[in-house]
Design an enzyme around this catalytic site. Structure first.
Site, PDB file in Angstrom:
ATOM      1  CE  LYS A 151      -3.910  -2.334   0.746  1.00 39.15           C
ATOM      2  NZ  LYS A 151      -4.169  -3.903   0.724  1.00 39.15           N
TER       3      LYS A 151
HETATM    4  C1  LIG Z   1      -4.544  -4.791  -0.100  1.00 38.28           C
HETATM    5  C2  LIG Z   1      -3.761  -5.795  -0.401  1.00 38.28           C
HETATM    6  C3  LIG Z   1      -3.722  -6.763  -0.950  1.00 38.28           C
HETATM    7  C4  LIG Z   1      -5.426  -6.645  -1.971  1.00 38.28           C
HETATM    8  O1  LIG Z   1      -5.030  -5.107  -2.850  1.00 38.28           O
HETATM    9  P1  LIG Z   1      -6.648  -4.930  -3.192  1.00 38.28           P
HETATM   10  O2  LIG Z   1      -5.956  -3.714  -4.585  1.00 38.28           O
HETATM   11  O3  LIG Z   1      -7.992  -4.612  -2.095  1.00 38.28           O
HETATM   12  O4  LIG Z   1      -6.781  -5.798  -4.840  1.00 38.28           O
HETATM   13  C5  LIG Z   1      -3.157  -7.913  -0.885  1.00 38.28           C
HETATM   14  N1  LIG Z   1      -2.164  -8.056  -0.430  1.00 38.28           N
HETATM   15  C6  LIG Z   1      -1.528  -7.418   0.284  1.00 38.28           C
HETATM   16  C7  LIG Z   1      -0.595  -7.489   1.413  1.00 38.28           C
HETATM   17  C8  LIG Z   1      -2.017  -6.262   0.508  1.00 38.28           C
HETATM   18  O5  LIG Z   1      -2.073  -5.121   1.815  1.00 38.28           O
END
Ligand SMILES: *Cc1c(COP(=O)(O)O)cnc(C)c1O
Length: 424
Positions: free
Chosen positions: A113
């Protein structure tokens, strides 16, 4: 470039407006009115540039109301070695034959993120200035764990902003809870809620679209925005690393220029995989986008059958960032695939809110199958995969990545597809 709302195509705003608003007034999501294309030459020539400059190139196609100076102000402040431990910001690890791990976790909170949330505060404050907004921006975030900390870290002490994060009390790991509850900064707040991530997300959406609350904020010189992937400013930075990774693979002679690759994405809110879809539509040579879920496999079923049905048990798994039964960004994909049919979107997402279910038309089912494949795996298989990868390659996968690896292995076993593949 203007942005339209998925629930009312007549609404048209600039990127600065889309980013400051987060979500459209009637609850729709902002989508660029067309997808800009980039040539293979442009993609491969990015390999000689820094990550910040690669990002600036992609942003210049989408944020056409930003000046070059404004874009570089954002990218230079976000993608540097103060924030990221890797000079190249992302890394690619070549694990097994034709398979590349795109490492997106070299940022300050170790969550992918960070790739978007390190730049979003700069996008937001720059956008606010551009449209002469004299309001303080209040960010509300719903988190299943990773977004909360990454958003807090991105927004802490950013002038003209305040941030409040809501997380499911039982839905995040002890470490994530501590990461959030010990956050420093004078403009941050954290709140645990009784319920799961979907409850957090629905609650935040309800606050965002409540006219009374909005008026109250307005009276006090405040306005809401979102740091969740419903905000276009969260999505557009995610397109960059797919373009960048392709350029990198060509430069390292791992793939030939123009050679198609598969991309596997561990998916929750459908944000990261939608970014990969955008990269493909822009011109990155992509064969299949493989959507990997844990046992909250509502997306697997949707891609395979065209029926979205959230009326099922919710499971707290070892990959909590994917414990989601309402994947917001699917709305953007369906808006694109229907040729911007806002009436269809209102119908389907109205049905989703009322009955928890909708079914897309046969032509949409066919279109989905052209670009996407989907699979899921449970917690036992996730653990086995982590051990196997570690034993064979001395490589430690987190649980979400392991879900992607397992789903990918299943995909290869089933299809025999030898296309080179990036695992996000
Ligand atoms: C947020 C997240 C996801 C999922 O991503 P999306 O964009 O919500 O589909 C997968 N893996 C990790 C480690 C995340 O932090």
């Amino acid at each position: 470039m203007f942005y339209k709302s998925t629930r009312n195509s007549n609404i048209k705003v600039s990127s600065a407006e889309a980013i400051t608003q987060g979500i459209s007034v009637e609850g729709g999501l902002f989508v660029p009115e067309s997808i800009p294309s980039i040539s293979l030459d442009e993609i491969t020539s990015l390999a000689d540039k820094s990550y910040a400059d690669r990002a600036a190139f992609v942003f210049s196609k989408f944020l056409t109301d930003f000046t070059d100076v404004e874009i570089h102000y954002c990218t230079d402040n976000a993608y540097n070695t103060k924030n990221f431990e890797s000079e190249s910001i992302t890394e690619i690890s070549h694990l097994f034959d034709g398979t590349y791990m795109l490492e997106l976790w070299h940022g300050p909170t170790c969550a992918f993120k960070d790739m978007a949330l390190q730049i979003l505060p700069y996008f937001l404050t720059t956008s606010a200035k551009k449209i002469n907004l004299d309001k303080k921006i209040v960010i509300l975030v719903a988190t299943s764990g990773d977004t909360g900390k990454a958003a807090l870290e991105g927004f802490k002490d950013v002038e003209g902003t305040q941030i409040m994060v809501f997380y499911p009390e039982q839905g995040v790991s002890p470490m994530q809870k501590r990461q959030m509850n010990t956050q420093e900064g004078g403009n941050v707040g954290v709140c645990a809620i009784k319920g799961n991530f979907d409850d957090c997300q629905n609650g935040v959406k309800m606050i965002f679209t409540n006219d009374e609350i909005k008026q109250k904020l307005d009276d006090n010189g405040l306005m809401f925005s979102s740091a969740n992937s419903i905000n276009w400013g969260r999505l557009v930075p995610q397109i960059v690393y797919y373009v960048s990774a392709y350029a990198e693979l060509v430069k390292n002679q791992e793939v030939a220029a123009g050679e198609k690759i598969n991309i596997v994405v561990p998916t929750g809110n459908f944000g990261n995989i939608l970014a990969a879809y955008y990269a493909k539509q822009m011109g990155v040579p992509v064969n299949k986008l493989i959507c990997a879920s844990n046992i909250n496999n509502v997306l697997t079923d949707f891609i395979n059958t065209g029926v979205y049905d959230r009326n099922r048990s919710f499971y707290a798994t070892s990959s909590p960032s994917m414990d989601i039964l309402i994947s917001s960004n699917l709305e953007r994909l369906l808006y694109i695939l229907t040729g911007c049919d806002d009436a269809k979107i209102r119908e389907w997402f109205g049905a989703l809110a009322e009955t928890g279910r909708y079914e897309v038309t046969d032509d949409i089912k066919a279109l989905l199958k052209e670009d996407f494949c989907a699979g899921f795996c449970d917690d036992d298989a996730t653990k086995t995969t982590i051990k196997k990868i570690f034993d064979e390659y001395s490589y430690t996968c987190d649980t979400h990545t392991a879900v992607a690896v397992k789903v990918y292995n299943d995909y290869v076993a089933e299809t025999g597809d030898k296309t080179k593949t990036i695992i996000a």
